[in-house]
Motif scaffolding. Structure first.
Motif, PDB file in Angstrom:
ATOM      1  N   SER A   1      -7.211  12.634  19.997  1.00 30.26           N
ATOM      2  CA  SER A   1      -5.838  12.901  20.268  1.00 30.26           C
ATOM      3  C   SER A   1      -5.784  13.803  21.488  1.00 30.26           C
ATOM      4  O   SER A   1      -4.807  13.867  22.221  1.00 30.26           O
ATOM      5  CB  SER A   1      -4.992  13.341  19.100  1.00 30.26           C
ATOM      6  OG  SER A   1      -5.352  14.601  18.615  1.00 30.26           O
TER       7      SER A   1
ATOM      8  N   ILE B   1     -12.580   5.733  16.153  1.00 28.49           N
ATOM      9  CA  ILE B   1     -11.909   6.734  17.051  1.00 28.49           C
ATOM     10  C   ILE B   1     -12.798   6.820  18.521  1.00 28.49           C
ATOM     11  O   ILE B   1     -13.731   7.427  18.417  1.00 28.49           O
ATOM     12  CB  ILE B   1     -11.568   7.991  16.750  1.00 28.49           C
ATOM     13  CG1 ILE B   1     -10.295   7.893  15.399  1.00 28.49           C
ATOM     14  CG2 ILE B   1     -10.687   8.865  17.801  1.00 28.49           C
ATOM     15  CD1 ILE B   1     -10.006   9.221  14.897  1.00 28.49           C
TER      16      ILE B   1
ATOM     17  N   ILE C   1      -9.030  -1.662  22.581  1.00 25.72           N
ATOM     18  CA  ILE C   1      -8.800  -0.252  22.354  1.00 25.72           C
ATOM     19  C   ILE C   1      -6.986  -0.235  22.229  1.00 25.72           C
ATOM     20  O   ILE C   1      -6.423  -0.400  23.180  1.00 25.72           O
ATOM     21  CB  ILE C   1      -9.168   0.598  23.546  1.00 25.72           C
ATOM     22  CG1 ILE C   1     -10.611   0.708  23.548  1.00 25.72           C
ATOM     23  CG2 ILE C   1      -8.676   2.223  23.123  1.00 25.72           C
ATOM     24  CD1 ILE C   1     -11.372   1.525  24.466  1.00 25.72           C
ATOM     25  N   GLU C   2      -6.725   0.365  21.339  1.00 28.90           N
ATOM     26  CA  GLU C   2      -5.302   0.597  20.996  1.00 28.90           C
ATOM     27  C   GLU C   2      -4.958   2.122  20.680  1.00 28.90           C
ATOM     28  O   GLU C   2      -5.799   2.889  20.453  1.00 28.90           O
ATOM     29  CB  GLU C   2      -4.996  -0.246  19.711  1.00 28.90           C
ATOM     30  CG  GLU C   2      -5.219  -1.516  19.612  1.00 28.90           C
ATOM     31  CD  GLU C   2      -5.137  -2.494  18.392  1.00 28.90           C
ATOM     32  OE1 GLU C   2      -4.043  -2.275  17.854  1.00 28.90           O
ATOM     33  OE2 GLU C   2      -5.807  -3.165  18.015  1.00 28.90           O
ATOM     34  N   GLU C   3      -3.723   2.309  20.984  1.00 29.71           N
ATOM     35  CA  GLU C   3      -3.194   3.818  20.604  1.00 29.71           C
ATOM     36  C   GLU C   3      -2.962   3.819  18.903  1.00 29.71           C
ATOM     37  O   GLU C   3      -2.337   2.866  18.418  1.00 29.71           O
ATOM     38  CB  GLU C   3      -1.971   4.028  21.446  1.00 29.71           C
ATOM     39  CG  GLU C   3      -1.952   3.844  22.860  1.00 29.71           C
ATOM     40  CD  GLU C   3      -3.027   5.019  23.520  1.00 29.71           C
ATOM     41  OE1 GLU C   3      -2.740   6.170  22.831  1.00 29.71           O
ATOM     42  OE2 GLU C   3      -3.447   4.961  24.426  1.00 29.71           O
ATOM     43  N   SER C   4      -3.218   5.202  18.491  1.00 29.79           N
ATOM     44  CA  SER C   4      -2.950   5.081  16.991  1.00 29.79           C
ATOM     45  C   SER C   4      -2.741   6.790  16.751  1.00 29.79           C
ATOM     46  O   SER C   4      -3.896   7.380  16.934  1.00 29.79           O
ATOM     47  CB  SER C   4      -4.144   4.593  16.124  1.00 29.79           C
ATOM     48  OG  SER C   4      -3.615   4.869  14.790  1.00 29.79           O
ATOM     49  N   GLU C   5      -1.655   7.278  16.618  1.00 31.14           N
ATOM     50  CA  GLU C   5      -1.316   8.618  16.269  1.00 31.14           C
ATOM     51  C   GLU C   5      -2.002   9.611  17.182  1.00 31.14           C
ATOM     52  O   GLU C   5      -2.524  10.579  17.107  1.00 31.14           O
ATOM     53  CB  GLU C   5      -2.202   9.014  14.869  1.00 31.14           C
ATOM     54  CG  GLU C   5      -1.560   8.285  13.749  1.00 31.14           C
ATOM     55  CD  GLU C   5      -2.115   8.378  12.484  1.00 31.14           C
ATOM     56  OE1 GLU C   5      -2.817   9.725  12.449  1.00 31.14           O
ATOM     57  OE2 GLU C   5      -2.004   7.948  11.437  1.00 31.14           O
ATOM     58  N   GLY C   6      -1.779   8.987  18.540  1.00 32.01           N
ATOM     59  CA  GLY C   6      -2.256   9.902  19.712  1.00 32.01           C
ATOM     60  C   GLY C   6      -3.436   9.788  20.307  1.00 32.01           C
ATOM     61  O   GLY C   6      -4.033  10.018  21.408  1.00 32.01           O
ATOM     62  N   ALA C   7      -4.431   9.148  19.294  1.00 31.23           N
ATOM     63  CA  ALA C   7      -5.680   8.888  19.685  1.00 31.23           C
ATOM     64  C   ALA C   7      -5.825   7.308  20.085  1.00 31.23           C
ATOM     65  O   ALA C   7      -4.991   6.514  19.888  1.00 31.23           O
ATOM     66  CB  ALA C   7      -6.706   9.198  18.576  1.00 31.23           C
ATOM     67  N   ARG C   8      -7.138   7.147  20.891  1.00 31.37           N
ATOM     68  CA  ARG C   8      -7.214   5.655  21.155  1.00 31.37           C
ATOM     69  C   ARG C   8      -8.459   5.140  20.408  1.00 31.37           C
ATOM     70  O   ARG C   8      -9.499   5.764  20.159  1.00 31.37           O
ATOM     71  CB  ARG C   8      -7.851   5.768  22.774  1.00 31.37           C
ATOM     72  CG  ARG C   8      -6.795   6.205  23.628  1.00 31.37           C
ATOM     73  CD  ARG C   8      -7.155   6.101  25.115  1.00 31.37           C
ATOM     74  NE  ARG C   8      -7.150   4.825  25.448  1.00 31.37           N
ATOM     75  CZ  ARG C   8      -7.910   4.549  26.668  1.00 31.37           C
ATOM     76  NH1 ARG C   8      -8.788   5.318  27.125  1.00 31.37           N
ATOM     77  NH2 ARG C   8      -8.250   3.247  26.993  1.00 31.37           N
TER      78      ARG C   8
ATOM     79  N   GLY D   1      -7.688  14.045  23.972  1.00 38.34           N
ATOM     80  CA  GLY D   1      -8.362  13.387  25.131  1.00 38.34           C
ATOM     81  C   GLY D   1      -9.863  13.534  25.375  1.00 38.34           C
ATOM     82  O   GLY D   1     -10.355  12.861  26.143  1.00 38.34           O
TER      83      GLY D   1
ATOM     84  N   SER E   1     -11.050  -1.401  27.059  1.00 40.26           N
ATOM     85  CA  SER E   1      -9.470  -1.630  27.068  1.00 40.26           C
ATOM     86  C   SER E   1      -8.882  -2.915  27.727  1.00 40.26           C
ATOM     87  O   SER E   1      -8.007  -3.468  27.264  1.00 40.26           O
ATOM     88  CB  SER E   1      -8.783  -0.085  27.852  1.00 40.26           C
ATOM     89  OG  SER E   1      -9.089   0.935  27.067  1.00 40.26           O
TER      90      SER E   1
END
Length: 639
Positions: A365, A361, A342-349, A367, A337
């Motif tokens: 999402s 992934i 690592i980026e955020e995408s639709e609630g997932a990392r 966690g 990160s």
């Protein structure tokens, strides 16, 4: 075997302990800088065209030694061309044993004011500039610049005799790498091992054996699926059905596969049970003692089942399952990160991979962690903690995309070089399906996947029945019969798999694999036993002959056999470098065919050349035994 929780799940390390390799630097580094520093250390390794190297004691394979001679010639022939490879290959035709093609060199020097007029003249110069060597009998140039080499019979014979005295280890390839990880087998806890695991286990074991023979320190890793949501379901079912399970856990669980099916049925049909199973996962991952004990017991019962397969196959593995890497995941992901990967995408990392429609992934999402987070962490650990230079993953071809994405993410992080010819390197070794006679995935009539233990036992039992039918029960002790049946039965299953290019599907057929004719383990094992019988029946002390006798290769079939024996090292190197065990199988079968032709046309016992030919028999048996060892097959000495 008692498994303590301390061994399975030590306390999670502090962030400082993430920097395990700070002794490589003058001062501790933050995790991100640490990963960059260690990746630079790895990437600074030398570019190599081949993973083979030579040392003073072992001059390398026959092909390597010839390449060295051509390399010296090229320095004289084209002194201004610094990156010219001596492309030496075995000849299939009648002009020589090996050749070097001047065509590729001509394409590089053409138009640069060269004195040469074409490939043939380049070939003539290369031939003229070859250093004197006892290896070479003669050279010629043919066609568009092929420099053909005929090897000296005397040198071939002397080299074989030296191996008989010094041991087959002197013919081992020498690789530049010191340590490799081979990740193979990797079944899931609480599930049966099936034929897919058979392929991974057999192929992975052979790759590990070839690397070990090449003097590489191999870490054989069993990345078992021992951590995940299914354990909540299993533990909750165990606690509900058997409140006093700790007093008789194995008896309570019984057949683990049936236990898994029953708990899965309950999970799918009962929403309240499903919720309790989810809570059980939380308690397990939170470290609640009762749940950890239940988890450890389920894992231990599975291990005992897996060991039944590994013992039959003669395979050794060190387990480092998903749970082992779980404690390292947060620090690894934090470092990634901070690198901005690592980026955020639709609630997932996620980590985006160039050229892929979907991201990798690494945190779901909800966690939770997944295969990608575990595999990224395992790769980091193997590079930095275990100091592996080559990491090989043996799974079915269906997982190719997943591993491609993991490897790409590792390159983005700077853990791996962009150039795949540099070390450290990673490879996914994919393999096809095992099919039944109907051309579909191999299953029993009840559509269940076949249990590996049953499959292996069936091979052994059929082998034993064939031996009894041949009257061996009357000639041999029960122990001899049992050991031979195991060697032939298990060997037949292994060889039937390994002789195929691993990427292809193959049909599982007991009758074919246990046939004593054709390219089968049975035929090859019996061929080895026949050679041993020839030596025994001669009445000569073969160890004494090694010291006092000598080999001569005067008959064409003697020479063909001798040359083939000498090519063993380069074949192992090729199989190892390209991760293709079938290359070694093809060599072994051809060796047996060459021996048969030699024995048919060259009388051994009672001939004037008896000593020389007995030594050729012994050399063939020695090389066959090493091939069997590399393939994980136990040789038989009498039939």
């Amino acid at each position: 075997m008692t498994v303590t929780l301390a061994l399975l799940l030590p306390a999670a390390p502090t962030f400082l302990s993430f920097n395990r390799l700070t002794h490589f630097h003058s001062s501790p580094l933050p995790a991100v800088d640490f990963l960059k520093a260690t990746s630079k250390r790895f990437v600074s390794t030398t570019k190599t065209q081949s993973i083979s190297a030579m040392d003073e004691e072992n001059m390398g394979s026959l092909k390597q030694q010839l390449s060295k001679l051509f390399e010296e010639s090229l320095k004289v022939t084209v002194p201004t061309e610094v990156e010219v490879e001596p492309l030496v290959a075995a000849c299939a035709g009648k002009f020589g044993d090996y050749h070097n093609n001047a065509m590729s060199l001509w394409s590089k020097i053409k138009g640069k004011g060269t004195q040469f007029r074409g490939p043939p003249s380049v070939g003539q110069a290369i031939m003229s500039n070859l250093p004197q060597s006892e290896m070479i009998e003669s050279c010629s140039v043919a066609g568009p610049g092929f420099v053909n080499v005929v090897l000296s019979n005397r040198w071939i014979a002397k080299t074989i005799q030296k191996m008989l005295i010094d041991g087959i280890g002197t013919w081992s390839p020498k690789l530049r790498i010191k340590r490799a990880v081979v990740d193979f087998s990797s079944p899931n806890i609480a599930k049966e091992m099936h034929v897919g695991h058979l392929r991974s286990t057999i192929i992975g074991d052979t790759l590990a054996r070839m690397l070990e023979f090449s003097n590489v320190d191999v870490l054989r890793r069993n990345h078992v699926g021992d951590w995940g949501t299914q354990f909540g379901m299993l533990i909750e079912f165990l606690l509900e059905k058997f409140p006093a399970w700790e007093d008789e856990s194995e008896k309570a669980i019984g057949d683990l596969q049936e236990f898994y099916k029953a708990s899965k049925k309950r999970f799918d049909e009962d929403p309240a049970f499903k919720e309790r199973a989810h809570q059980a996962v939380v308690r397990l991952q939170g470290g609640e003692a009762r749940y950890r004990r239940a988890w450890a017991q389920i894992c231990e019962i599975s291990r005992k089942e897996f060991d039944k397969v590994y013992q039959r196959l003669g395979v050794k593995l060190e387990e480092k399952g998903e749970s082992f890497y779980n404690r390292y995941i947060p620090a690894v992901l934090e470092a990634l990160s901070k690198q901005g990967l690592i980026e955020e995408s639709e609630g997932a990392r996620v980590i985006f991979i160039e050229g892929k429609n979907i991201p990798l992934i690494v945190v779901k999402s909800d966690g939770g962690y997944n295969y990608a987070s575990t595999d990224m962490t395992a790769l980091w650990y193997r590079l930095n903690e275990e100091k592996a230079e080559w990491i090989i993953y043996v799974t079915d071809v269906g997982q190719q995309q997943h591993f491609d994405m993991v490897f790409s993410a590792a390159k983005r992080a700077g853990w791996l070089p962009d150039d795949d010819k540099l070390y450290p390197k990673v490879n996914h070794v994919g393999f096809g399906l095992v099919l039944g006679e109907d051309g579909k995935r191999f299953r029993t009539r009840a559509t269940e996947v076949v249990r590996l233990v049953d499959l292996l036992d069936e091979a052994k039992n059929r082998s034993k029945a064939a031996l009894i039918e041949r009257g061996k029960a009357a000639e041999w002790t029960e122990e001899e019969l049992e050991k031979t049946a195991e060697a032939v039965g298990y060997g037949a299953v292994k060889y039937a798999d390994l002789k195929n290019n691993r990427l292809t599907n193959y049909t599982f057929n007991f009758d074919q694999m246990l046939n004593d004719k054709g390219n089968t383990a049975v035929y090859l094992l019996y061929a080895h036993a026949r050679i041993c019988s020839i030596i025994r029946k001669s009445g000569k002390d073969i160890e004494e002959l090694k010291k006092s006798g000598s080999i001569a290769l005067d008959h064409p079939d003697e020479r063909t056999l001798g040359l083939h024996l000498l090519q063993f090292a380069e074949i192992v190197e090729e199989a190892c470098t390209n991760l293709l065990p079938n290359v070694l199988c093809e060599y072994l079968y051809n060796l047996s065919e060459n021996f048969t032709k030699f024995y048919s046309n060259c009388q051994v016992v009672g001939s004037a050349e008896e000593t020389s030919r007995l030594l050729l028999c012994e050399a063939t048996a020695v090389v066959m035994r090493k091939c069997f060892h590399l393939l994980g097959i136990v040789p038989v000495y009498k039939i």
